[in-house]
Write an enzyme that holds these catalytic residues in place. Structure first.
Site, PDB file in Angstrom:
ATOM      1  N   PRO A  98       1.098  -1.236  -2.657  1.00 42.12           N
ATOM      2  CA  PRO A  98       0.805  -2.658  -3.246  1.00 42.12           C
ATOM      3  C   PRO A  98       2.002  -3.404  -3.273  1.00 42.12           C
ATOM      4  CG  PRO A  98       0.407  -1.075  -4.951  1.00 42.12           C
ATOM      5  CD  PRO A  98       0.649  -0.130  -3.791  1.00 42.12           C
ATOM      6  N   GLU A 125       0.705   7.862  -8.946  1.00 40.13           N
ATOM      7  CA  GLU A 125       1.497   6.424  -9.218  1.00 40.13           C
ATOM      8  C   GLU A 125       2.395   6.093  -7.932  1.00 40.13           C
ATOM      9  OE1 GLU A 125       1.360   4.698 -11.892  1.00 40.13           O
ATOM     10  OE2 GLU A 125      -0.350   6.088 -12.538  1.00 40.13           O
ATOM     11  N   ARG A 163     -10.417  -2.780  16.852  1.00 41.41           N
ATOM     12  CA  ARG A 163     -10.963  -3.620  17.482  1.00 41.41           C
ATOM     13  C   ARG A 163     -10.268  -4.592  18.449  1.00 41.41           C
ATOM     14  NH1 ARG A 163     -15.409  -5.921  14.463  1.00 41.41           N
ATOM     15  NH2 ARG A 163     -14.522  -8.054  15.368  1.00 41.41           N
ATOM     16  N   ASP A 178     -13.293 -14.553  16.530  1.00 43.25           N
ATOM     17  CA  ASP A 178     -13.409 -13.845  15.293  1.00 43.25           C
ATOM     18  C   ASP A 178     -12.487 -14.716  14.118  1.00 43.25           C
ATOM     19  OD1 ASP A 178     -14.718 -11.801  15.168  1.00 43.25           O
ATOM     20  OD2 ASP A 178     -13.179 -10.138  15.545  1.00 43.25           O
TER      21      ASP A 178
HETATM   22  N1  SAH Z   1       1.880   2.444  -9.336  1.00 45.29           N
HETATM   23  C1  SAH Z   1       1.787   1.860  -7.953  1.00 45.29           C
HETATM   24  C2  SAH Z   1       0.280   1.859  -7.646  1.00 45.29           C
HETATM   25  C3  SAH Z   1      -0.159   3.390  -7.329  1.00 45.29           C
HETATM   26  S1  SAH Z   1      -1.765   3.293  -6.648  1.00 45.29           S
HETATM   27  C4  SAH Z   1       2.510   0.598  -8.092  1.00 45.29           C
HETATM   28  O1  SAH Z   1       2.088  -0.114  -9.194  1.00 45.29           O
HETATM   29  O2  SAH Z   1       2.964  -0.043  -6.896  1.00 45.29           O
HETATM   30  C5  SAH Z   1      -1.858   4.938  -5.744  1.00 45.29           C
HETATM   31  C6  SAH Z   1      -1.513   4.708  -4.052  1.00 45.29           C
HETATM   32  O3  SAH Z   1      -2.649   4.056  -3.635  1.00 45.29           O
HETATM   33  C7  SAH Z   1      -0.328   3.960  -3.744  1.00 45.29           C
HETATM   34  O4  SAH Z   1       0.677   4.756  -3.352  1.00 45.29           O
HETATM   35  C8  SAH Z   1      -0.754   3.490  -2.237  1.00 45.29           C
HETATM   36  O5  SAH Z   1      -0.531   4.176  -1.133  1.00 45.29           O
HETATM   37  C9  SAH Z   1      -2.268   3.080  -2.529  1.00 45.29           C
HETATM   38  N2  SAH Z   1      -2.377   1.516  -2.803  1.00 45.29           N
HETATM   39  C10 SAH Z   1      -2.518   1.233  -3.901  1.00 45.29           C
HETATM   40  N3  SAH Z   1      -2.971  -0.198  -3.723  1.00 45.29           N
HETATM   41  C11 SAH Z   1      -2.678  -0.559  -2.610  1.00 45.29           C
HETATM   42  C12 SAH Z   1      -2.680  -1.975  -1.951  1.00 45.29           C
HETATM   43  N4  SAH Z   1      -2.975  -2.842  -2.346  1.00 45.29           N
HETATM   44  N5  SAH Z   1      -2.359  -1.723  -0.590  1.00 45.29           N
HETATM   45  C13 SAH Z   1      -2.376  -0.595  -0.077  1.00 45.29           C
HETATM   46  N6  SAH Z   1      -1.973   0.761  -0.662  1.00 45.29           N
HETATM   47  C14 SAH Z   1      -2.532   0.416  -1.949  1.00 45.29           C
END
Ligand code: SAH
Length: 267
Positions: A98, A125, A163, A178
């Site tokens: 994220p 996490e 795609r 698209d």
């Molecule tokens: N504690 C982390 C979130 C971990 S969520 C933080 O706050 O940044 C667990 C996993 O889900 C992450 O390591 C990532 O690979 C995936 N993930 C969660 N949200 C995501 C998003 N918006 N985009 C891509 N991967 C995501």
């Protein structure tokens, strides 16, 4: 195009890619999907892939070593090191997080130009930051929200990139039209019946006049984008005709919303 995915849950990909365009592309030999269970690369009898975070705090963090060993086996240690050293990327190593750059159609187009893409799916996490220092070339987020793992994000990116692989979608025109492909949202679409519960399809679409249909679609795309995603218009190349259509958008607000009227009502 070859995709390699590092995950603790390779089974998650089965159902999604058992059907769909990605499946067809795999069957047709246009793309390859290789799933790798990170656990298989974890040293030790118990194959531990996560541990408690240094500094405390809740949850678990994915260990760097199993991921690094997996990457070295799949991509090769020399290439990984060379990419980090030179900044010249031959095989993108994408960490889903994220905290990454938000994925977009433009990024899908950029990624499609590579022959091979590698994805690291986090869980818990997240992953030990040193995997970024050692191997990752792209940190990508699916959007400003938190998922429980990177798998769904990886699937979304794989589908969007697939795609774009030449030959995967039979009708190349569909790609060009698209939403987002030209920096605009797509115009509303309709299929039979021509009137449903009193709602008629816009007459122009039944006219058989391709030039008029093309113009209507372009205007709808412009109006929709202006209403819903004005930010996109800032970077989209617009013609003089586009600008005129946008200037007239106030008058066309109804059609921009896709509101249409039953021609029989008017009669
Ligand atoms: N504690 C982390 C979130 C971990 S969520 C933080 O706050 O940044 C667990 C996993 O889900 C992450 O390591 C990532 O690979 C995936 N993930 C969660 N949200 C995501 C998003 N918006 N985009 C891509 N991967 C995501």
């Amino acid at each position: 195009m070859r995709f390699d995915v590092l995950t603790l849950f390779p089974g998650l990909f089965d159902s999604v890619f058992a059907e769909s365009i990605v499946r067809r592309a795999i069957d047709a030999g246009q793309v390859e999907l290789h799933l790798h269970n990170i656990r298989d690369y974890a040293p030790g009898r118990h194959r531990v892939t996560d541990d408690t975070p240094f500094g405390g705090g809740g949850g678990m963090v994915m260990r760097v070593e199993p991921i690094m060993l997996a990457l070295e086996a799949i991509v090769g240690g020399e290439l990984i090191a060379a990419q980090k050293r030179s900044g010249e990327v031959q095989v993108p190593i994408v960490l889903l997080t994220p905290a990454g750059e938000v994925f977009s159609q433009r990024m899908a187009q950029a990624l499609e130009r590579f022959e091979r893409l590698v994805f690291i799916c986090g869980r818990y996490e997240g992953v030990d930051e040193r995997i970024v220092d050692l191997a990752v070339t792209h940190e990508v987020s699916l959007g400003d929200f938190v998922l429980s793992g990177g798998e769904i994000a990886a699937m979304a990116i794989i589908e969007a990139v697939t795609r774009l692989v030449p030959g995967v979608l039979g009708d190349m025109r569909a790609i060009v039209e698209d939403s987002h492909a030209r920096g605009l949202l797509e115009a509303p679409q309709y299929t039979r019946p021509a009137i449903y519960r009193g709602l008629a399809v816009p007459e122009v679409l039944l006219s058989g006049n391709h030039a008029l249909v093309a113009r209507w679609r372009r205007e709808q795309a412009l109006w929709r984008t202006a209403q819903r995603r004005p930010d996109l218009l800032e970077t989209t190349p617009l013609s003089e005709a586009d600008r005129r259509a946008l200037a007239a958008a106030d008058g066309g607000a109804d059609s921009a919303r896709g509101v249409t009227h039953d021609p029989n009502e008017r009669a």
